[in-house]
Design an enzyme around this catalytic site. Structure first.
Site, PDB file in Angstrom:
ATOM      1  CE  LYS A 159      43.484  38.852  35.599  1.00  0.00           C
ATOM      2  NZ  LYS A 159      44.661  38.466  36.384  1.00  0.00           N
ATOM      3  CE  LYS A 189      43.591  30.696  29.380  1.00  0.00           C
ATOM      4  NZ  LYS A 189      44.553  31.714  29.887  1.00  0.00           N
ATOM      5  CE  LYS A 246      41.130  30.188  38.259  1.00  0.00           C
ATOM      6  NZ  LYS A 246      42.514  29.975  38.633  1.00  0.00           N
TER       7      LYS A 246
END
Length: 339
Positions: free
Chosen positions: A119, A202, A205
């Site tokens: 991240k 993956k 969203k």
């Protein structure tokens, strides 16, 4: 040291950081509903809104996303009477225990967390301290309820292992057997739902195209259209799972069918092996609409009734606090705090 027995208790949560996808449903919520139906477990499910603010959130978006996650859980079958369902910010004990655990956890443990590296990327010096330290809060979320089992995806398994390390170190340092060594639960079909346009990625969203994911608020027509236009390859479906090797898009759609129909990839291929996509994709689209459209309809109804949703979460928070407060109180006592 005593051999304390901990009753089977499940805890898991979802971060409200944008729209939910089919990946959240098959990878988490659907499995939670199954665990709720198992009389072995007491089940606790949380909208972990404190974790969302490790990166900046627009306040209005955070409010909306928190309600959307709660609505998705209820619409999918989480019963607020049978399970404890709440949002984390309503139970301050999470943050209190999170600080205590940040003083138990070691910096070296945090440095090994691959989620932070993924991240933060090259901007590790500029991200929030919370993004670095949040695994200690995640451990607190779990151990605040003496949870013995946590259903997680493979990408979060490392955090449950850290939770076990924190529990073990706390118990060792204070000469107690107070916190359980929580077990991650990772089994189940379609654990990792992939992108409908690129089976190597993956489902997310935050992907570039809305066509690459199924949103939990998509209506029946949109769900059907996305599956029928999902990327595939020119080959027919194999009769055995081994035939899906090196065919990521095909494997993903077969896994999704298995997850939605409560069966296995082997069973799906026994039915559709040798068939072309012209038969399989419409069948998958029909199955997805049958399973997901009622969920999205109920989610929209709940989101149009925010007072109802907030009242459900408030009642859940009262139940959560009743479980958490004695455990937090005892933790303070063990550590020697004068309160």
């Amino acid at each position: 040291m005593s051999d304390q027995t901990f009753p089977p208790r499940v805890f898991s949560g979802i971060k409200p950081s944008g729209g939910l996808t089919l990946g959240n449903y098959l990878g988490a919520i659907k499995r939670w509903v199954e665990m709720q139906e198992d009389p072995t477990y007491e089940t606790i499910f949380c909208v972990v809104d404190m974790h969302a603010i490790t990166v900046w959130q627009d306040p209005a978006d955070l409010t909306r996303a928190t309600r959307e996650v709660a609505a998705s859980m209820i619409a999918s079958g989480i019963d607020p009477e049978r399970s404890v369902l709440f949002n984390q910010a309503r139970v301050p004990a999470h943050v209190e225990l999170g600080w205590l655990f940040s003083c138990v956890a070691r910096v070296g443990w945090m440095n090994r967390m691959t989620q932070f590296k993924d991240k933060a990327g090259k901007n590790a010096e500029k991200v929030s301290l919370g993004l670095y330290a949040y695994p200690a809060l995640m451990a607190a979320d779990i151990l605040l309820y003496h949870a013995t089992h946590v259903p997680v995806g493979e990408d979060q398994k490392q955090h449950v292992e850290l939770t076990r390390d924190i529990a073990a170190k706390f118990n060792h340092d204070y000469g107690v057997d107070f916190f359980p060594l929580t077990e991650p639960v990772t089994e189940g079909p379609a654990m990792r739902v992939m992108n409908l346009r690129d089976g190597s990625k993956k489902m997310s969203k935050s992907g570039e195209s809305d066509m690459e994911r199924i949103n939990m608020l998509d209506d029946a027509d949109t769900i059907s259209k996305k599956f029928k236009k999902a990327r595939t390859d020119p080959e027919a479906l194999p009769s055995e799972v081994a035939g899906l090797k090196d065919r990521p898009e095909a494997k993903n759609l077969v896994d999704i069918y298995a997850g939605l129909s409560d069966t296995t990839a082997e069973a799906v291929l026994a039915e559709f092996g040798g068939e072309g996509w012209g038969k399989f994709k419409p069948a998958l689209a029909d199955l997805a609409v049958a399973k997901l459209a009622p969920v999205s309809d109920e989610m929209r109804r709940l989101l149009d009734a925010p007072d109802e949703l907030d009242a459900i979460m408030a009642r859940g928070a009262e139940r959560a606090s009743a479980l958490a407060e004695p455990i937090l109180k005892k933790t303070y006592e063990i550590m020697g705090f004068v309160r």
